[in-house]
Design a protein around this motif. Structure first.
Motif, PDB file in Angstrom:
ATOM      1  N   UNK A   1     -17.527   1.032   1.018  1.00  0.00           N
ATOM      2  CA  UNK A   1     -16.213   0.407   1.077  1.00  0.00           C
ATOM      3  C   UNK A   1     -16.416  -1.026   2.611  1.00  0.00           C
ATOM      4  N   UNK A   2     -16.037   0.327   3.326  1.00  0.00           N
ATOM      5  CA  UNK A   2     -16.027   0.388   4.642  1.00  0.00           C
ATOM      6  C   UNK A   2     -16.437  -1.205   5.097  1.00  0.00           C
ATOM      7  N   UNK A   3     -18.115  -1.193   4.579  1.00  0.00           N
ATOM      8  CA  UNK A   3     -18.533  -2.558   4.912  1.00  0.00           C
ATOM      9  C   UNK A   3     -18.209  -3.422   4.163  1.00  0.00           C
ATOM     10  N   UNK A   4     -17.826  -3.541   2.574  1.00  0.00           N
ATOM     11  CA  UNK A   4     -17.581  -4.603   2.530  1.00  0.00           C
ATOM     12  C   UNK A   4     -15.961  -5.130   2.619  1.00  0.00           C
ATOM     13  N   UNK A   5     -14.997  -4.185   3.159  1.00  0.00           N
ATOM     14  CA  UNK A   5     -13.945  -4.369   4.329  1.00  0.00           C
ATOM     15  C   UNK A   5     -14.355  -5.156   5.582  1.00  0.00           C
ATOM     16  N   UNK A   6     -15.193  -4.885   6.032  1.00  0.00           N
ATOM     17  CA  UNK A   6     -15.823  -5.711   7.318  1.00  0.00           C
ATOM     18  C   UNK A   6     -16.693  -7.163   6.999  1.00  0.00           C
ATOM     19  N   UNK A   7     -17.495  -7.344   6.475  1.00  0.00           N
ATOM     20  CA  UNK A   7     -17.755  -8.677   6.560  1.00  0.00           C
ATOM     21  C   UNK A   7     -16.542  -9.201   6.017  1.00  0.00           C
ATOM     22  N   UNK A   8     -15.520  -8.589   4.766  1.00  0.00           N
ATOM     23  CA  UNK A   8     -14.617  -9.980   4.514  1.00  0.00           C
ATOM     24  C   UNK A   8     -13.628 -10.140   5.293  1.00  0.00           C
ATOM     25  N   UNK A   9     -13.275  -8.926   5.913  1.00  0.00           N
ATOM     26  CA  UNK A   9     -12.127  -9.662   6.909  1.00  0.00           C
ATOM     27  C   UNK A   9     -12.975 -10.016   8.010  1.00  0.00           C
ATOM     28  N   UNK A  10     -14.069  -9.966   8.536  1.00  0.00           N
ATOM     29  CA  UNK A  10     -15.176 -10.925   9.728  1.00  0.00           C
ATOM     30  C   UNK A  10     -15.151 -12.152   9.292  1.00  0.00           C
ATOM     31  N   UNK A  11     -15.623 -12.568   7.876  1.00  0.00           N
ATOM     32  CA  UNK A  11     -15.794 -13.556   7.658  1.00  0.00           C
ATOM     33  C   UNK A  11     -17.475 -13.496   7.309  1.00  0.00           C
ATOM     34  N   UNK A  12     -17.690 -12.935   8.254  1.00  0.00           N
ATOM     35  CA  UNK A  12     -19.176 -13.543   8.833  1.00  0.00           C
ATOM     36  C   UNK A  12     -20.509 -14.035   7.096  1.00  0.00           C
ATOM     37  N   UNK A  13     -20.162 -13.746   6.310  1.00  0.00           N
ATOM     38  CA  UNK A  13     -21.079 -14.373   5.425  1.00  0.00           C
ATOM     39  C   UNK A  13     -19.934 -15.608   4.458  1.00  0.00           C
ATOM     40  N   UNK A  14     -19.370 -15.912   5.018  1.00  0.00           N
ATOM     41  CA  UNK A  14     -18.052 -17.333   4.098  1.00  0.00           C
ATOM     42  C   UNK A  14     -18.532 -18.546   4.318  1.00  0.00           C
ATOM     43  N   UNK A  15     -19.730 -19.177   5.869  1.00  0.00           N
ATOM     44  CA  UNK A  15     -19.637 -20.620   6.119  1.00  0.00           C
ATOM     45  C   UNK A  15     -18.468 -20.851   6.391  1.00  0.00           C
ATOM     46  N   UNK A  16     -17.697 -20.690   6.536  1.00  0.00           N
ATOM     47  CA  UNK A  16     -15.995 -21.667   6.423  1.00  0.00           C
ATOM     48  C   UNK A  16     -15.903 -21.705   7.855  1.00  0.00           C
ATOM     49  N   UNK A  17     -15.506 -23.200   8.103  1.00  0.00           N
ATOM     50  CA  UNK A  17     -15.592 -24.003   9.083  1.00  0.00           C
ATOM     51  C   UNK A  17     -15.055 -23.175  10.411  1.00  0.00           C
ATOM     52  N   UNK A  18     -14.689 -23.871  11.655  1.00  0.00           N
ATOM     53  CA  UNK A  18     -14.407 -23.013  12.698  1.00  0.00           C
ATOM     54  C   UNK A  18     -12.331 -22.961  12.627  1.00  0.00           C
ATOM     55  N   UNK A  19     -11.789 -23.661  12.365  1.00  0.00           N
ATOM     56  CA  UNK A  19     -10.476 -23.922  11.965  1.00  0.00           C
ATOM     57  C   UNK A  19     -10.225 -22.334  10.970  1.00  0.00           C
ATOM     58  N   UNK A  20     -10.792 -22.223  10.043  1.00  0.00           N
ATOM     59  CA  UNK A  20     -10.727 -20.884   9.297  1.00  0.00           C
ATOM     60  C   UNK A  20     -11.421 -19.548   9.771  1.00  0.00           C
ATOM     61  N   UNK A  21     -11.750 -19.393  10.678  1.00  0.00           N
ATOM     62  CA  UNK A  21     -12.355 -18.600  11.272  1.00  0.00           C
ATOM     63  C   UNK A  21     -12.501 -18.190  12.101  1.00  0.00           C
TER      64      UNK A  21
END
Length: 164
Positions: free
Chosen positions: A32-52
């Motif tokens: 579950x740390x892996x889940x948290x790491x991906x969520x808070x690093x936003x590395x798979x959200x494809x969000x724009x720069x402002x959100x990143x």
């Protein structure tokens, strides 16, 4: 009496859920740390720069977030189990005594509900845009916890009818 036993049993089950989840996150830390790491690093959200700009890339901060989640799981689990014991001790008493015994259970259930609603839906889901990730969107599992704990909380918090 059956409603009181149900409240005790469901509160104890919620307590076990918190403890099993928290201990699972300690003994199988990486999953579950892996889940948290991906969520808070936003590395798979494809969000724009402002959100990143919201992303947390510090391993130390990520681990602190995770420790906070684990501590909260263990705390709500312990509060619920203690609350269930208090309810069990008051099960044969009058309505006022049983009502008074509910406070620990309600506190534990509310803490668990807040963890998954605030932590996973608001912070993870919206602030870190977890909903955008195909692989790391854990809003549905969090919602199962929210629904379960919320229903138990509503049931336990119902006022006790006078016995007679």
């Amino acid at each position: 009496m059956i409603a009181r036993i149900a409240k005790i049993l469901l509160t104890a089950c919620a307590g076990l859920l918190g403890l099993v989840t928290g201990l699972g996150n300690i003994f199988d830390y990486g999953t579950n740390f892996e889940v948290l790491r991906h969520v808070v690093s936003m590395d798979t959200t494809h969000a724009d720069a402002a959100l990143m700009s919201r992303a947390i890339l510090s391993d130390t901060l990520q681990r602190l977030f995770y420790a906070g989640i684990i501590a909260t799981e263990l705390a709500y689990g312990a509060l619920c189990l203690y609350g269930a014991l208090r309810l069990f001790g008051a099960r044969k008493g009058d309505a006022a005594r049983f009502e008074a015994a509910k406070q620990w259970a309600i506190g534990g259930l509310a803490l668990g509900f807040a963890l998954y609603f605030f932590g996973f839906m608001i912070i993870g889901g919206e602030w870190f845009q977890m909903w955008r990730s195909i692989d790391w969107n854990f809003q549905q599992p969090a919602f199962r916890f929210i629904g379960s704990l919320g229903l138990i909380l509503l049931f336990v918090a119902q006022p006790e009818p006078p016995r007679g």
